[in-house]
Design an enzyme around this catalytic site. Structure first.
Site, PDB file in Angstrom:
ATOM      1  N   HIS A 576     -12.731   5.202   9.874  1.00 27.31           N
ATOM      2  CA  HIS A 576     -11.497   4.323   9.875  1.00 27.31           C
ATOM      3  C   HIS A 576     -12.064   2.936   9.556  1.00 27.31           C
ATOM      4  O   HIS A 576     -11.611   1.892  10.065  1.00 27.31           O
ATOM      5  CB  HIS A 576     -10.858   4.282  11.106  1.00 27.31           C
ATOM      6  CG  HIS A 576     -10.154   5.649  11.307  1.00 27.31           C
ATOM      7  ND1 HIS A 576      -9.636   5.746  12.435  1.00 27.31           N
ATOM      8  CD2 HIS A 576     -10.126   6.720  10.867  1.00 27.31           C
ATOM      9  CE1 HIS A 576      -9.226   7.093  12.659  1.00 27.31           C
ATOM     10  NE2 HIS A 576      -9.675   7.774  11.678  1.00 27.31           N
ATOM     11  N   HIS A 620      -5.143   6.508  13.348  1.00 23.61           N
ATOM     12  CA  HIS A 620      -5.969   6.583  12.165  1.00 23.61           C
ATOM     13  C   HIS A 620      -5.518   5.883  11.137  1.00 23.61           C
ATOM     14  O   HIS A 620      -4.054   5.611  10.939  1.00 23.61           O
ATOM     15  CB  HIS A 620      -5.966   8.169  12.038  1.00 23.61           C
ATOM     16  CG  HIS A 620      -6.382   9.039  13.129  1.00 23.61           C
ATOM     17  ND1 HIS A 620      -7.272   9.650  12.996  1.00 23.61           N
ATOM     18  CD2 HIS A 620      -5.853   8.935  14.435  1.00 23.61           C
ATOM     19  CE1 HIS A 620      -7.776  10.375  14.255  1.00 23.61           C
ATOM     20  NE2 HIS A 620      -6.861  10.045  15.042  1.00 23.61           N
TER      21      HIS A 620
END
Length: 644
Positions: A576, A620
């Site tokens: 991420h 996310h």
């Protein structure tokens, strides 16, 4: 109807890729590369039965090789004679959106350049997510050796998988779809990013998605008309259901974490279409067929071309060992991701003056490219043993009936994305506001569940650590929780190793350089252990796996100091990474792009991907990247609304 039976044997692996906009099938032949060897090691030798609906058996296309050859540098340049309106670099989650939305204007000619190729049919099977991280669909990036993290990985380097294909990283991620918290985006706006509040971005989240989750289908937070499929995984293990029940035992609600409330438990929402991966290219590119959109795969962009007036007018790229230049009349749009967009800017002379001068790169614009790099980091090593056959183990996946169930119904264990099934968002005692500061990702297996064949290699876990902790429990039932810090304080930096465009950059995330990150994950471990003690999990005899990590043996197991040591040895990389091309107002000295995503100091150049995120969103990031692509497309259309 034509039925093709392609045995996965040691001589040749054939799979068939069916494009939505073609009444034909494409054979993709994979030689005995790492992809095949990985499958062979897993003993996935079932016959693959592929049913293809085609009107003409003679319409099969040419054989396509899966791997990319390294370009040679001695070739001269050739120039493409076609002049485009826009050039999009990178066909990932944002680039695919841009190519689709901009090509809606039939007057504009769009070029989409992608270094990789189209993924194949096996990529659509969710359980194989780890396999593709060991292939050349992955750029194969590793972080720099860490002082305080990755201590249980080879050379103290964690892997940072990045997709190299149509679809980008969305072809090898775990497909988890989380938008983030409303306050994440209100924070962006408060930093001077006008137009990026939650009220501003929610319509673009909705615009992107084709939402099909039972029970919340008609929610005002979702839409059913977008390109990107958002669904629940069609199959859940009993342990995943126990996870939700455990949350309720502890007083938490079952929530739609992409709706009004985020704190609570839920099955994961994923980018799947009826049990198959729905990556960015499948969602946004395969569903359209427009003559004004040209897609070139195997094209590795090495530089943005900028004239004396500091206007971007084209790019250099390499395909099949031939160096090419291509130009456009309106804008260059970089969507190569947090790593490669920053790398391309610096190779093109946009970056920190001192760093570029050290590498003898002419400085066109002095800018803080590569700074402000953050990542969601967590802990891989929290494993719970159970006394019933309820978890995900490799030997269960070898049952031919599972393959048949998947092929016929797109259901069963093969639809579970690498074991990830459910999620919880919680607040620890360190939470500074009402947002959750820790995520607890439930996995219906553990690092040992594939007997060291895939995960150990993909995560670079050392032999000593694996053999001491996980090898003794191979073929035994277990589940795990990955506690993940949501707002990391440790900040990293990306730099170039050299001016060679084919050399990977240096990525130093400085994990745990700020002590708060470690302490929040530690609190997450404690929450996870409490979950394991609920009636829902004690029905399966859940207990913490207590084999010590070798380098942590000086600490008593399960003490705070032991967990701190263990977290440093087995951190989870969530892939991420954000922030290397930070968005911000001119008053922000670290901002590289403005709130319209235009690069400061350079005309006709924007960056559209996760690299522009000024702070880390909750959960996310992939859903947020689709949103950025959708919003950027509208901003670009507005800029050129009155232009021919």
């Amino acid at each position: 109807m034509k039925v093709c039976i392609c045995p996965l044997n040691e001589a040749l692996l054939q799979v068939i890729d069916v494009r939505h906009n073609e009444k034909c099938a494409r054979y993709i032949v994979h030689r005995k590369d790492m992809f095949y060897r990985t499958l062979y090691n897993m003993r996935i030798l079932w016959p693959v039965i592929i049913i293809i609906v085609t009107g003409n058996a003679h319409s099969l296309l040419n054989i396509v090789k899966n791997y990319v050859h390294s370009p040679e540098k001695e070739h001269g340049f050739t120039s493409d004679t076609i002049r485009y309106d826009f050039i999009v670099v990178g066909a990932g989650s944002a680039g695919s959106v841009l190519a689709n939305r901009l090509s809606e204007n039939k007057r504009w000619r769009i070029l989409l350049l992608e270094a990789g190729y189209a993924p194949n049919l096996l990529n659509q099977i969710p359980i194989l997510v780890g396999v593709f991280q060991l292939t050349n669909y992955n750029w194969g990036y590793n972080v720099e050796p860490q002082k305080n993290a990755c201590l249980g990985m080879i050379n103290r380097q964690c892997a940072w998988p990045r997709g190299r294909a149509l679809g980008g990283t969305s072809i090898l991620n775990y497909m988890i779809h989380t938008r983030g918290n409303r306050f994440d985006y209100d924070k962006w706006a408060s930093l001077g990013n006008v137009g990026w509040s939650y009220a501003d971005v929610l319509p673009y989240f909705k615009k992107s998605e084709r939402f099909n989750v039972p029970g919340i289908k008609n929610s005002s937070y979702h839409d059913e008309n977008g390109y990107l499929c958002v669904e629940h995984v069609p199959y859940h293990t009993k342990l995943a259901t126990a996870y939700l029940n455990a949350g309720q035992e502890l007083g938490y609600k079952i929530v739609d974490y992409n709706g009004q409330d985020q704190i609570g438990f839920s099955y994961i929402q994923v980018n799947m279409a009826h049990g198959k991966r729905c990556d960015a290219a499948k969602a946004y590119l395969e569903s359209i067929d427009r003559p004004n959109l040209e897609i070139i795969t195997g094209a590795r962009v090495t530089k943005v071309l900028i004239d004396a007036n500091k206007r971007a007018y084209g790019v250099e790229y390499v395909k099949n060992n031939v160096w090419k230049k291509v130009t456009c009349s309106k804008e260059i749009l970089l969507s190569a991701g947090t790593i490669d967009s920053a790398k391309l800017l610096m190779l093109s002379g946009i970056g920190p003056r001192e760093h570029l001068e050290e590498l003898n790169i002419p400085v066109i614009q002095n800018s803080k490219v590569g700074y402000s790099m953050y990542e969601h980091v967590g802990f891989l090593g929290l494993t719970f043993m159970v006394n019933q056959s309820v978890s995900l183990l490799q030997n269960k996946l070898l049952n031919p009936s599972l393959l048949l169930e998947y092929l016929l119904h797109k259901d069963g264990l093969l639809t579970v994305p690498g074991g990830a099934e459910a999620i919880a968002f919680m607040k620890t005692k360190y939470a500074p506001d009402e947002r959750p500061d820790v995520e607890l990702l439930f996995v219906s297996g553990s690092l040992h569940s594939d007997n060291g064949q895939i995960l150990k290699k993909a995560l670079r876990i050392s032999e000593d650590l694996y053999d001491a902790v996980y090898k003794p429990i191979e073929n035994q039932e277990a589940w795990s929780i990955w506690p993940i810090v949501q707002y990391p304080r440790s900040v990293g930096r990306l730099t170039l190793r050299s001016k060679d465009p084919f050399e990977p950059p240096k990525m130093d995330p400085n994990f745990f350089s700020h002590p708060a990150d470690l302490e929040i994950i530690l609190e997450g471990v404690k929450h996870a252990i409490n979950i394991s003690k609920t009636k829902a999990f004690q029905a399966y005899g859940s207990r913490v796996h207590d084999y010590k990590i070798p380098d942590c043996r000086q600490f008593e197991f399960a003490t705070d100091d032991y967990w701190r040591c263990a977290i440093k040895h087995l951190p989870s990389m969530m892939n991420h990474e954000i922030g290397t091309v930070k968005m911000g107002p001119r008053t922000d000295t670290y901002a590289v792009v403005d709130p319209q995503l235009r690069v400061y100091g350079i005309e006709a150049l924007r960056v559209v991907d996760a690299s522009i995120m000024p702070t880390m969103p909750t959960g996310h990031v992939n859903a947020g990247i689709f949103m950025i692509g959708e919003k950027a497309a509208d901003m670009i259309k507005e800029t050129w609304r009155n232009a021919m």
